[in-house]
Design an enzyme around this catalytic site. Structure first.
Site, PDB file in Angstrom:
ATOM      1  N   GLU A   1       6.003 -63.407  72.903  1.00 34.21           N
ATOM      2  CA  GLU A   1       7.251 -63.498  73.663  1.00 34.21           C
ATOM      3  C   GLU A   1       7.083 -64.145  75.032  1.00 34.21           C
ATOM      4  O   GLU A   1       8.029 -64.702  75.588  1.00 34.21           O
ATOM      5  CB  GLU A   1       7.866 -62.113  73.839  1.00 34.21           C
ATOM      6  CG  GLU A   1       7.013 -61.142  74.646  1.00 34.21           C
ATOM      7  CD  GLU A   1       7.687 -59.798  74.842  1.00 34.21           C
ATOM      8  OE1 GLU A   1       8.873 -59.784  75.224  1.00 34.21           O
ATOM      9  OE2 GLU A   1       7.028 -58.766  74.615  1.00 34.21           O
TER      10      GLU A   1
ATOM     11  N   ARG B   1       4.207 -60.069  76.615  1.00 34.18           N
ATOM     12  CA  ARG B   1       4.787 -60.722  77.794  1.00 34.18           C
ATOM     13  C   ARG B   1       3.741 -61.490  78.582  1.00 34.18           C
ATOM     14  O   ARG B   1       3.938 -62.642  78.959  1.00 34.18           O
ATOM     15  CB  ARG B   1       5.429 -59.678  78.718  1.00 34.18           C
ATOM     16  CG  ARG B   1       6.684 -59.038  78.203  1.00 34.18           C
ATOM     17  CD  ARG B   1       7.169 -57.980  79.183  1.00 34.18           C
ATOM     18  NE  ARG B   1       7.378 -58.543  80.513  1.00 34.18           N
ATOM     19  CZ  ARG B   1       8.499 -59.111  80.931  1.00 34.18           C
ATOM     20  NH1 ARG B   1       9.528 -59.175  80.118  1.00 34.18           N
ATOM     21  NH2 ARG B   1       8.604 -59.596  82.164  1.00 34.18           N
TER      22      ARG B   1
ATOM     23  N   GLY C   1      11.589 -47.465  84.725  1.00 33.10           N
ATOM     24  CA  GLY C   1      12.092 -47.196  86.067  1.00 33.10           C
ATOM     25  C   GLY C   1      12.275 -45.704  86.320  1.00 33.10           C
ATOM     26  O   GLY C   1      11.660 -44.856  85.686  1.00 33.10           O
TER      27      GLY C   1
ATOM     28  N   ASP D   1       1.021 -53.998  73.935  1.00 31.25           N
ATOM     29  CA  ASP D   1       0.454 -55.334  74.123  1.00 31.25           C
ATOM     30  C   ASP D   1      -1.066 -55.325  74.251  1.00 31.25           C
ATOM     31  O   ASP D   1      -1.689 -56.390  74.262  1.00 31.25           O
ATOM     32  CB  ASP D   1       1.049 -55.986  75.378  1.00 31.25           C
ATOM     33  CG  ASP D   1       2.530 -56.286  75.243  1.00 31.25           C
ATOM     34  OD1 ASP D   1       3.043 -56.215  74.111  1.00 31.25           O
ATOM     35  OD2 ASP D   1       3.176 -56.569  76.263  1.00 31.25           O
TER      36      ASP D   1
END
Length: 547
Positions: A389, A335, A235, A290
């Site tokens: 995950e 993810r 962020g 990832d």
């Protein structure tokens, strides 16, 4: 800029700069004293000097002109589509919106780096993306401009003030990229000022952080360490505040290291600076552990992650084989993409079940996870389960509805590892069957280690290519590896492609299934089978009887 112009005696307009780039890859200075390398003459000279079997020749494009005879041993002739390439694949240059000088590269004038001056890359050199071809039918491919040092640069080294920022989660190799950008700018080009932006995007403008100058002393050994010496965070992106800070500090090189979300922010920074007609090179270096960034061969840190995951898998194997009905359950990163889980499974060959986000699974039923675990007990007395995950979210829809988001806007996923541990223990307890399940989550141990040798080399070349791109005046580009060659990709190309995911129909996933022996857990596949069977029955009932 004025100093540079006086040094080179060059004063030509933006249009003049573009016109000096000719179609055969040469760029003549007004005095006609310098030419870009990798021209037809240069390629011929290399072939004659070193022969056709040497790497120096094979590293260059093999040129052929209309009417030329086919070369023995070559079965393909690739034809250019210049309009499409120049319309969408050519990386943006600052000279497109702002006057830039054109200076001879220090690599050609610095005696200590003269060897690098023999390997300049032309803007006409490209790398093919789609290399799988057909022997008898014409095929198509995308192409991207090759990265590397250019014979002319857009920045006089003494005028460069560079900033490096790392965003998002940690990943092996961050420090290696930082070090190489710094070393390439200072050692190769003679840049004097390189700064590190602390704690991600907010480090540009937040008063609680201090921008620090990078030196030989504070960068010499960082490539062996994990994490980021600059710090990183999610962020914090505010386009206006960041661009204001860039202008206020006088940065004209900005190197942004991060993943998909970071690059979307980098595009906004590039567009805002372009709107302001600022002479600032914005260069991205793709980072995600990832390995889910589109187009590129792989992201840095991925090899290290797969290697480190082997330790967790081996531990799970030992635990599982050393107990009655032992189960070793390992959770890895991933993810949206199961790349780490897939490659770790193939590398170890000790995994019995690999669960990834792209393939839904169920617990009950004849082809459910419970039944397969019992089969493993019957055949080998243990079971090793590897889960990404983001896997199994189809079973956790209630938890997902109440999930919060992190600073980057990503949903905080419920812990599939702990959920599976609870479900498996509960199921076998109701059966009165003894099991011994050990759960291992090595996530933070993996992402905080230093890079292995392969990733260290990869990071070094990414950092060098980024520095070359910025010095040459490119902006709004990211550096990537495509088919083992380093290229400059327009940032929009990276972001518009979306995330790379495991294809359950791919040969690589089929190898996983063949290695583990696991059944097809994909619910959607079985639903399709049932729908097809139902359609067949319906069709059969519509046929008239023989009576």
């Amino acid at each position: 800029e004025k100093v540079g112009e006086e040094k080179t005696g060059e004063r030509h307009s933006r249009r003049d700069c573009r016109d000096h780039r000719s179609h055969n890859g040469t760029m003549d200075s007004p005095a006609g004293s310098l030419k870009r390398m990798s021209t037809e003459e240069y390629i011929s000279a290399v072939r004659e000097k070193v022969g056709e079997d040497m790497q120096a020749y094979h590293d260059l494009p093999k040129l052929i002109h209309p009417g030329d005879e086919a070369r023995p041993g070559y079965s393909k002739v690739l034809r250019p589509n210049s309009e499409v390439f120049r319309a969408s694949k050519v990386p943006p240059k600052i000279s497109d919106w702002k006057f830039c000088g054109s200076f001879p590269s220090p690599l050609s004038t610095n005696p200590t780096q003269s060897n690098l001056g023999g390997a300049f890359v032309s803007d006409n050199e490209t790398v093919l993306c789609d290399i799988v071809s057909h022997a008898s039918i014409s095929t198509i491919s995308r192409e991207y401009m090759r990265a590397g040092p250019r014979e002319f640069v857009a920045f006089y080294p003494n005028s460069v003030k560079a900033a490096i920022v790392t965003c998002g989660g940690l990943c092996p190799g961050l420090n290696s990229v930082i070090r190489e950008i710094y070393a390439s700018l200072t050692k190769l080009y003679g840049v004097k000022e390189v700064y590190g932006i602390p704690m991600g995007y907010r480090g540009f403008y937040s008063p609680e952080f201090s921008i620090k100058r990078l030196t030989d002393e504070n960068t010499s050994y960082i490539h062996h360490a994990g994490g980021s010496v600059l710090g990183s965070s999610r962020g914090g992106h505010d386009t206006k505040l960041i661009c204001d800070a860039i202008m206020d500090f006088g940065f004209n090189h900005v190197y942004i290291i991060g993943g998909d979300g970071t690059h979307r922010g980098a595009i906004k920074i590039y567009e805002e600076l372009r709107e302001r007609e600022a002479k600032v090179a914005v260069i991205g270096i793709p980072k995600t552990i990832d390995n889910d960034i589109a187009l590129i061969d792989k992201s840095f840190g991925f090899d290290t992650a797969v290697e480190e995951a082997q330790r967790a898998i081996r531990s799970a194997k030992v635990e599982a084989t050393s107990a009655v009905n032992g189960i070793g359950l390992v959770k890895l990163m991933g993810r949206h993409s199961g790349m780490i889980a897939m490659y770790s499974t193939l590398a170890s060959r000790d995994v019995d079940v690999c669960l990834i986000p792209e393939v839904n699974f169920e617990l009950d039923g004849p082809r459910g996870l419970y039944q397969y675990i019992k089969q493993c007990f019957a055949t080998r007395d243990h079971c090793v389960i590897l889960v990404a995950e983001g896997a199994g979210m189809n079973l956790l829809e209630d938890e997902l509805r109440d999930a919060k988001r992190d600073a980057s806007g990503n949903i905080k996923l419920p812990d599939i590892g702990l959920w599976l541990k609870s479900k498996i223990n509960s199921y076998f307890s109701t059966l009165g069957m003894e099991i011994n399940l050990k759960y291992i989550d090595p996530t933070y141990m993996i992402r905080t280690v230093g890079p292995n040798a392969n990733d260290n080399l990869y990071c070094s070349l990414l950092g060098q290519s980024a520095a070359h791109a910025a010095m040459a005046g490119f902006s709004g580009v990211t550096i990537g590896l495509i088919n083992t060659h380093y290229v400059m990709l327009p940032m929009e190309e990276i972001c518009n492609q979306g995330r790379t995911k495991v294809d359950p129909q791919s040969r690589m996933w089929h190898r996983v299934v063949a290695t583990t022996g696991q059944p097809s857990f994909d619910i959607s596949e079985r639903l399709a089978e049932k729908a097809a069977a139902s359609a067949s029955i319906t069709e059969a009932t519509k046929k008239p009887s023989n009576q």
